[in-house]
Design an enzyme around this catalytic site. Sequence first.
Site, mmCIF file in Angstrom:
data_model
loop_
_atom_site.group_PDB
_atom_site.id
_atom_site.type_symbol
_atom_site.label_atom_id
_atom_site.label_comp_id
_atom_site.label_asym_id
_atom_site.label_seq_id
_atom_site.Cartn_x
_atom_site.Cartn_y
_atom_site.Cartn_z
ATOM 1 N N SER A 116 0.824 -1.206 0.000
ATOM 2 C CA SER A 116 0.000 0.000 0.000
ATOM 3 C C SER A 116 0.858 1.257 0.000
ATOM 4 C CB SER A 116 -0.863 -0.010 1.268
ATOM 5 O OG SER A 116 -1.504 1.223 1.441
ATOM 6 N N TYR A 140 -1.796 -0.009 10.147
ATOM 7 C CA TYR A 140 -2.095 -0.663 8.867
ATOM 8 C C TYR A 140 -0.895 -0.555 7.931
ATOM 9 C CZ TYR A 140 -3.757 -1.199 4.109
ATOM 10 O OH TYR A 140 -3.858 -1.569 2.789
ATOM 11 N N LYS A 144 1.862 -3.532 6.523
ATOM 12 C CA LYS A 144 2.202 -3.812 5.122
ATOM 13 C C LYS A 144 3.711 -3.696 4.901
ATOM 14 C CE LYS A 144 -1.856 -4.696 3.376
ATOM 15 N NZ LYS A 144 -2.163 -5.932 2.644
HETATM 16 N N1 UFG Z 1 -13.268 11.331 2.364
HETATM 17 C C1 UFG Z 1 -14.274 12.264 2.531
HETATM 18 N N2 UFG Z 1 -15.517 11.816 2.821
HETATM 19 C C2 UFG Z 1 -15.831 10.479 2.944
HETATM 20 C C3 UFG Z 1 -14.797 9.540 2.753
HETATM 21 C C4 UFG Z 1 -13.522 9.993 2.468
HETATM 22 O O1 UFG Z 1 -14.039 13.473 2.442
HETATM 23 O O2 UFG Z 1 -16.988 10.146 3.199
HETATM 24 C C5 UFG Z 1 -11.929 11.796 1.993
HETATM 25 C C6 UFG Z 1 -10.842 11.293 2.957
HETATM 26 O O3 UFG Z 1 -10.697 12.169 4.041
HETATM 27 C C7 UFG Z 1 -9.624 11.237 2.018
HETATM 28 C C8 UFG Z 1 -10.224 10.903 0.649
HETATM 29 O O4 UFG Z 1 -11.587 11.249 0.739
HETATM 30 O O5 UFG Z 1 -9.017 12.499 1.954
HETATM 31 C C9 UFG Z 1 -10.097 9.438 0.316
HETATM 32 O O6 UFG Z 1 -10.565 8.661 1.411
HETATM 33 P P1 UFG Z 1 -10.802 7.089 1.343
HETATM 34 O O7 UFG Z 1 -11.295 6.689 2.687
HETATM 35 O O8 UFG Z 1 -11.620 6.752 0.155
HETATM 36 O O9 UFG Z 1 -9.355 6.505 1.059
HETATM 37 P P2 UFG Z 1 -8.000 6.735 1.862
HETATM 38 O O10 UFG Z 1 -7.119 7.563 0.993
HETATM 39 O O11 UFG Z 1 -8.205 7.238 3.241
HETATM 40 O O12 UFG Z 1 -7.542 5.235 2.068
HETATM 41 C C10 UFG Z 1 -6.975 4.512 1.038
HETATM 42 C C11 UFG Z 1 -7.191 3.023 1.260
HETATM 43 C C12 UFG Z 1 -6.409 2.562 2.457
HETATM 44 C C13 UFG Z 1 -4.999 2.980 2.334
HETATM 45 C C14 UFG Z 1 -4.932 4.465 2.148
HETATM 46 C C15 UFG Z 1 -3.515 4.955 1.993
HETATM 47 O O13 UFG Z 1 -8.547 2.745 1.466
HETATM 48 O O14 UFG Z 1 -6.471 1.149 2.531
HETATM 49 O O15 UFG Z 1 -5.638 4.809 0.983
HETATM 50 O O16 UFG Z 1 -3.461 6.269 2.445
HETATM 51 F F1 UFG Z 1 -4.310 2.672 3.449
#
Ligand code: UFG
Length: 341
Positions: A116, A140, A144
């Site tokens: 990741s 997490y 990894k």
């Molecule tokens: N976000 C929102 N509203 C929501 C959901 C997410 O504004 O309802 C924002 C988050 O704050 C983030 C972006 O959208 O800035 C993306 O969020 P996600 O939860 O879709 O994905 P992440 O980037 O947090 O997580 C992903 C993978 C993880 C991995 C991570 C690495 O799901 O497994 O990237 O940073 F670890």
Amino acid sequence: MHVLITGGAGYIGSHTAKILSRAGSRAIVLDNLKRGHRDAVRWGPLVEADIADRSALKEIFEKYPIDAVIHFAAFAYVGESMQAPELYFQNNVVNSLSLLESMRAAGVRKIVFSSSCATYGYPTEIPIREEHAQQPVNPYGESKLMVERLLHWYGQIHGLAWVALRYFNAAGADPDGELGENHDPETHLIPRTILAALGRVPCLQIFGTDYDTPDGTAIRDYLHVTDLGEAHLAALKYLDSGGASTPFNLGTGSGHSVREVAAAVERVAGRDLPYEELPRRSGDPASLIADASKARRVLEWIPRHSSLDEIVRTSWNWLAKSAQVPAASGADQDTKEAGSE
Ligand code: UFG
């Protein structure tokens, strides 16, 4: 090729199993179904067992002439890992070590591992290259990275050939509509935004509008899950032709902000979305964008489905028809998340 897919009932694992089987390989899925879905395993046999179950692994390796393992099985949520790190070190690290030992006992010497971009932590350079320092900021990402280190030493000492694929943000759904994202509760941005458009959650919650980005919201590199699956096939071919063990970033090399994702969903929905602006989610970097030129060059892998519009369209099609996806209200910062890769 006979390929054992651990976590093959999960989101990325099931799409990869389909792609492999379409390419003529036999995909044998191992999944304990704690977070995966039985009905997502349709392109080969399912063995319902844990990766730490040494006797189940032994049986699989005796029954099928496994050439390589693709190892997806893992807990995959940053938020949960911050509340219960022991789950992540046990399931993702200790149980991966057990899997490696089962492979070693059976003489299976090739593995493609789901790593990741979370292994990088807060990036100091964008786009992020594979050489970027790996300093995870949550258990997490640490779990990894620890498995990447296991692979390194198993390669050095036991001759294991490995590829670690460092995913950026997996998104989208099978273009044929046979598979999709099915997390419970769903917390990822793109499905959450679509669920808001479908009226199945009250509104899109935007976490953070004060980032140092052009529109103030966080930027991510969204990669279609079919492109991600194709990269696993390319990694297997690479190992099979004697390629050296190494990590690859998987992303498109361009990013989209939360507001851009919302606009793309509005285009598909044909109407404005209800949204609310909330504070930043803790631990979220402003921007994560891959330099995936190594995968393009060495694996000859080209993402073909990863325009934001195609990601949103395929995800929309899946969610609109999927009765299994709960209308969860689970995306706030403290929600305990669950899922598999
Ligand atoms: N976000 C929102 N509203 C929501 C959901 C997410 O504004 O309802 C924002 C988050 O704050 C983030 C972006 O959208 O800035 C993306 O969020 P996600 O939860 O879709 O994905 P992440 O980037 O947090 O997580 C992903 C993978 C993880 C991995 C991570 C690495 O799901 O497994 O990237 O940073 F670890």
